[in-house]
Design a protein around this motif. Structure first.
Motif, PDB file in Angstrom:
ATOM      1  N   LEU A   1       0.821  -1.210   0.000  1.00 33.47           N
ATOM      2  CA  LEU A   1       0.000   0.000   0.000  1.00 33.47           C
ATOM      3  C   LEU A   1       0.860   1.267   0.000  1.00 33.47           C
ATOM      4  CD1 LEU A   1      -2.829  -1.096   2.465  1.00 33.47           C
ATOM      5  CD2 LEU A   1      -3.037  -0.696   0.002  1.00 33.47           C
ATOM      6  N   ILE A   2       1.972   1.251   0.728  1.00 31.37           N
ATOM      7  CA  ILE A   2       2.843   2.426   0.733  1.00 31.37           C
ATOM      8  C   ILE A   2       3.494   2.610  -0.638  1.00 31.37           C
ATOM      9  CG2 ILE A   2       4.998   3.336   1.684  1.00 31.37           C
ATOM     10  CD1 ILE A   2       4.201   2.324   4.378  1.00 31.37           C
ATOM     11  N   HIS A   3       3.870   1.503  -1.264  1.00 31.96           N
ATOM     12  CA  HIS A   3       4.450   1.600  -2.612  1.00 31.96           C
ATOM     13  C   HIS A   3       3.436   2.195  -3.595  1.00 31.96           C
ATOM     14  CE1 HIS A   3       6.785   0.640  -6.148  1.00 31.96           C
ATOM     15  NE2 HIS A   3       5.767  -0.046  -6.658  1.00 31.96           N
ATOM     16  N   ALA A   4       2.175   1.723  -3.522  1.00 30.13           N
ATOM     17  CA  ALA A   4       1.141   2.268  -4.402  1.00 30.13           C
ATOM     18  C   ALA A   4       0.845   3.723  -4.075  1.00 30.13           C
ATOM     19  CB  ALA A   4      -0.135   1.429  -4.276  1.00 30.13           C
ATOM     20  N   TYR A   5       1.036   4.133  -2.837  1.00 29.32           N
ATOM     21  CA  TYR A   5       0.815   5.514  -2.408  1.00 29.32           C
ATOM     22  C   TYR A   5       1.706   6.480  -3.202  1.00 29.32           C
ATOM     23  CZ  TYR A   5       0.639   9.456   0.920  1.00 29.32           C
ATOM     24  OH  TYR A   5       0.482  10.685   1.517  1.00 29.32           O
ATOM     25  N   PHE A   6       2.939   6.055  -3.482  1.00 27.01           N
ATOM     26  CA  PHE A   6       3.881   6.934  -4.171  1.00 27.01           C
ATOM     27  C   PHE A   6       3.786   6.823  -5.695  1.00 27.01           C
ATOM     28  CE2 PHE A   6       5.927   6.762  -0.004  1.00 27.01           C
ATOM     29  CZ  PHE A   6       6.184   8.118   0.200  1.00 27.01           C
ATOM     30  N   LEU A   7       2.960   5.908  -6.194  1.00 22.54           N
ATOM     31  CA  LEU A   7       2.775   5.809  -7.646  1.00 22.54           C
ATOM     32  C   LEU A   7       1.752   6.803  -8.171  1.00 22.54           C
ATOM     33  CD1 LEU A   7       2.811   1.937  -8.175  1.00 22.54           C
ATOM     34  CD2 LEU A   7       4.677   3.575  -8.528  1.00 22.54           C
ATOM     35  N   CYS A   8       1.073   7.473  -7.260  1.00 19.77           N
ATOM     36  CA  CYS A   8       0.055   8.455  -7.671  1.00 19.77           C
ATOM     37  C   CYS A   8       0.731   9.696  -8.250  1.00 19.77           C
ATOM     38  CB  CYS A   8      -0.809   8.829  -6.462  1.00 19.77           C
ATOM     39  SG  CYS A   8      -2.102  10.020  -6.832  1.00 19.77           S
ATOM     40  N   GLU A   9       0.150  10.254  -9.317  1.00 22.85           N
ATOM     41  CA  GLU A   9       0.710  11.456  -9.944  1.00 22.85           C
ATOM     42  C   GLU A   9       0.378  12.721  -9.158  1.00 22.85           C
ATOM     43  OE1 GLU A   9      -0.721  11.516 -13.911  1.00 22.85           O
ATOM     44  OE2 GLU A   9       0.444   9.749 -14.555  1.00 22.85           O
ATOM     45  N   GLN A  10      -0.654  12.639  -8.299  1.00 23.35           N
ATOM     46  CA  GLN A  10      -1.014  13.786  -7.470  1.00 23.35           C
ATOM     47  C   GLN A  10      -0.062  13.888  -6.276  1.00 23.35           C
ATOM     48  OE1 GLN A  10      -3.412  15.817  -8.560  1.00 23.35           O
ATOM     49  NE2 GLN A  10      -3.765  14.426 -10.295  1.00 23.35           N
ATOM     50  N   ASP A  11       0.027  15.079  -5.692  1.00 21.50           N
ATOM     51  CA  ASP A  11       0.952  15.294  -4.581  1.00 21.50           C
ATOM     52  C   ASP A  11       0.277  15.322  -3.220  1.00 21.50           C
ATOM     53  OD1 ASP A  11       3.185  15.378  -6.176  1.00 21.50           O
ATOM     54  OD2 ASP A  11       3.142  17.570  -6.422  1.00 21.50           O
ATOM     55  N   ASP A  12      -1.045  15.529  -3.161  1.00 20.96           N
ATOM     56  CA  ASP A  12      -1.699  15.652  -1.847  1.00 20.96           C
ATOM     57  C   ASP A  12      -1.961  14.277  -1.248  1.00 20.96           C
ATOM     58  OD1 ASP A  12      -5.000  15.195  -2.397  1.00 20.96           O
ATOM     59  OD2 ASP A  12      -3.720  15.667  -4.141  1.00 20.96           O
ATOM     60  N   ARG A  13      -2.112  14.249   0.071  1.00 16.69           N
ATOM     61  CA  ARG A  13      -2.246  12.993   0.816  1.00 16.69           C
ATOM     62  C   ARG A  13      -3.499  12.232   0.429  1.00 16.69           C
ATOM     63  NH1 ARG A  13      -1.236  16.772   5.224  1.00 16.69           N
ATOM     64  NH2 ARG A  13       0.982  16.715   5.811  1.00 16.69           N
ATOM     65  N   GLN A  14      -4.642  12.915   0.389  1.00 18.65           N
ATOM     66  CA  GLN A  14      -5.908  12.251   0.132  1.00 18.65           C
ATOM     67  C   GLN A  14      -5.909  11.539  -1.233  1.00 18.65           C
ATOM     68  OE1 GLN A  14      -5.630  15.259   1.449  1.00 18.65           O
ATOM     69  NE2 GLN A  14      -6.504  14.918   3.491  1.00 18.65           N
ATOM     70  N   SER A  15      -5.395  12.224  -2.246  1.00 21.80           N
ATOM     71  CA  SER A  15      -5.370  11.627  -3.584  1.00 21.80           C
ATOM     72  C   SER A  15      -4.443  10.417  -3.622  1.00 21.80           C
ATOM     73  CB  SER A  15      -4.902  12.667  -4.613  1.00 21.80           C
ATOM     74  OG  SER A  15      -5.818  13.752  -4.674  1.00 21.80           O
ATOM     75  N   ARG A  16      -3.310  10.515  -2.943  1.00 22.93           N
ATOM     76  CA  ARG A  16      -2.366   9.399  -2.918  1.00 22.93           C
ATOM     77  C   ARG A  16      -2.951   8.191  -2.176  1.00 22.93           C
ATOM     78  NH1 ARG A  16       3.681  11.983  -1.715  1.00 22.93           N
ATOM     79  NH2 ARG A  16       4.090  12.669  -3.866  1.00 22.93           N
ATOM     80  N   ALA A  17      -3.615   8.446  -1.035  1.00 22.41           N
ATOM     81  CA  ALA A  17      -4.215   7.348  -0.283  1.00 22.41           C
ATOM     82  C   ALA A  17      -5.341   6.688  -1.082  1.00 22.41           C
ATOM     83  CB  ALA A  17      -4.734   7.851   1.068  1.00 22.41           C
ATOM     84  N   GLN A  18      -6.173   7.506  -1.740  1.00 21.59           N
ATOM     85  CA  GLN A  18      -7.250   6.948  -2.560  1.00 21.59           C
ATOM     86  C   GLN A  18      -6.677   6.143  -3.727  1.00 21.59           C
ATOM     87  OE1 GLN A  18      -9.659  10.284  -3.686  1.00 21.59           O
ATOM     88  NE2 GLN A  18     -10.424  10.640  -1.605  1.00 21.59           N
TER      89      GLN A  18
END
Length: 314
Positions: A214-231
């Motif tokens: 889940l943490i690895h997928a958290y950093f694959l998000c192109e957005q920078d904010d926490r909520q978008s990365r967690a989603q």
């Protein structure tokens, strides 16, 4: 009515007699020199032979053989000093004990020994203590194993994410899973025995999987904010880790049908830890990342190194 003796006795009005108040613990014992001479004397040796013959003549051979093996002494070659002496007796305790029970037995007997023979040295031992030492070492090994596993997990998360904040939050989630598992143990009637100590060493290893994904997928998000990365992490990796947990739970549940207790307990261990790992990774780690997780360049080790390097260049 008064006792005729000068001390160590008292008058019993019920029976109309005087009885002693001195017990065997009040006996000061023989002087050391006299005691050794008695033990080395021919008279004492003749008495022990006569006692042995008397016991065997009355059908008490077992008592004679046990007395010779379980209680005795050794003098030096000149028969002027006592080298070693031992006294054995039967005690009742369970053949299998937890760490707390075995240590409790030892502490009580050690207190008894120190209370009644504080100055003669020596030690007390029994068959149970051999496994007690093993259990204590296993508990220490479990504690050090958990600590080293958490430290290794932190290093791996630092290397893979290159972000110290995410690594710390991931290890915090793994530590929380381990702590909850510790709290569940007494609730299901388990204590720190041999099997449980082995399980404890493997807790961190089973807990780390879903946290890392889940943490690895958290950093694959192109957005920078926490909520978008967690989603994004839950959307991309949530269904995969849930399916993985379901298959592991079903596989461990098969062990509940075994007739051997170790396999049943091992299946319960895997079931509980995997269940805690998937629940806390989704409902504790992800909300934690949404509240205080890194966003933008926060906690990025590479960015911090570059920034420090540019400052030195200036």
């Amino acid at each position: 009515t008064v006792c005729s003796g000068t001390g160590g006795c008292e008058w019993d009005a019920v029976y109309g007699s005087c009885h002693p108040t001195i017990t065997e613990f009040d006996y000061p014992g023989l002087p050391a020199g006299d005691f050794i001479r008695h033990l080395a004397s021919d008279e004492y040796e003749a008495y022990m032979k006569l006692r042995s013959q008397s016991l065997r003549a009355n059908g008490r051979d077992y008592e004679d053989s046990l007395e010779k093996s379980l209680t005795g002494f050794r003098l030096n070659w000149a028969k002027t000093a006592l080298q070693v002496a031992w006294v054995s007796f039967n005690a009742t305790y369970r053949p299998q004990n937890t760490v707390e029970q075995a240590n409790g037995w030892y502490d009580r007997w050690e207190a008894f020994r120190l209370r009644h023979s504080p100055n003669i040295g020596g030690f007390q031992t029994t068959e149970m203590y051999r496994f007690m030492v093993t259990q204590n070492e296993m508990v220490r090994a479990a504690g050090s194993g958990i600590f080293l596993s958490l430290l290794l997990a932190l290093l791996v998360l630092l290397l893979t994410t290159k972000n110290w904040r995410a690594a710390v939050l991931g290890v915090a989630n793994i530590a929380a899973i381990t702590s909850v598992f510790f709290g569940i143990l007494p609730c299901i009637g388990w204590s720190l025995g041999e099997n449980e100590c082995i399980f404890l060493i493997a807790v961190v290893g089973l807990s780390v999987d879903y946290t890392v994904h889940l943490i690895h997928a958290y950093f694959l998000c192109e957005q920078d904010d926490r909520q978008s990365r967690a989603q994004h992490a839950l959307a991309e990796m949530g269904i995969s880790v849930i399916n993985s947990a379901i298959t592991t739970l079903l596989a461990s549940a098969v062990l509940f049908c075994c007739g051997f207790w170790f396999f049943v307990q091992f299946g319960g261990f895997i079931f509980i830890v995997i269940g805690l790992a998937i629940i806390m990774s989704i409902f504790f780690l992800m909300p934690l990342m949404m509240v205080i997780g890194p966003e933008g360049k926060q906690g990025d080790l590479r960015w911090m190194c570059r920034r420090r390097g540019s400052r030195r260049a200036r």
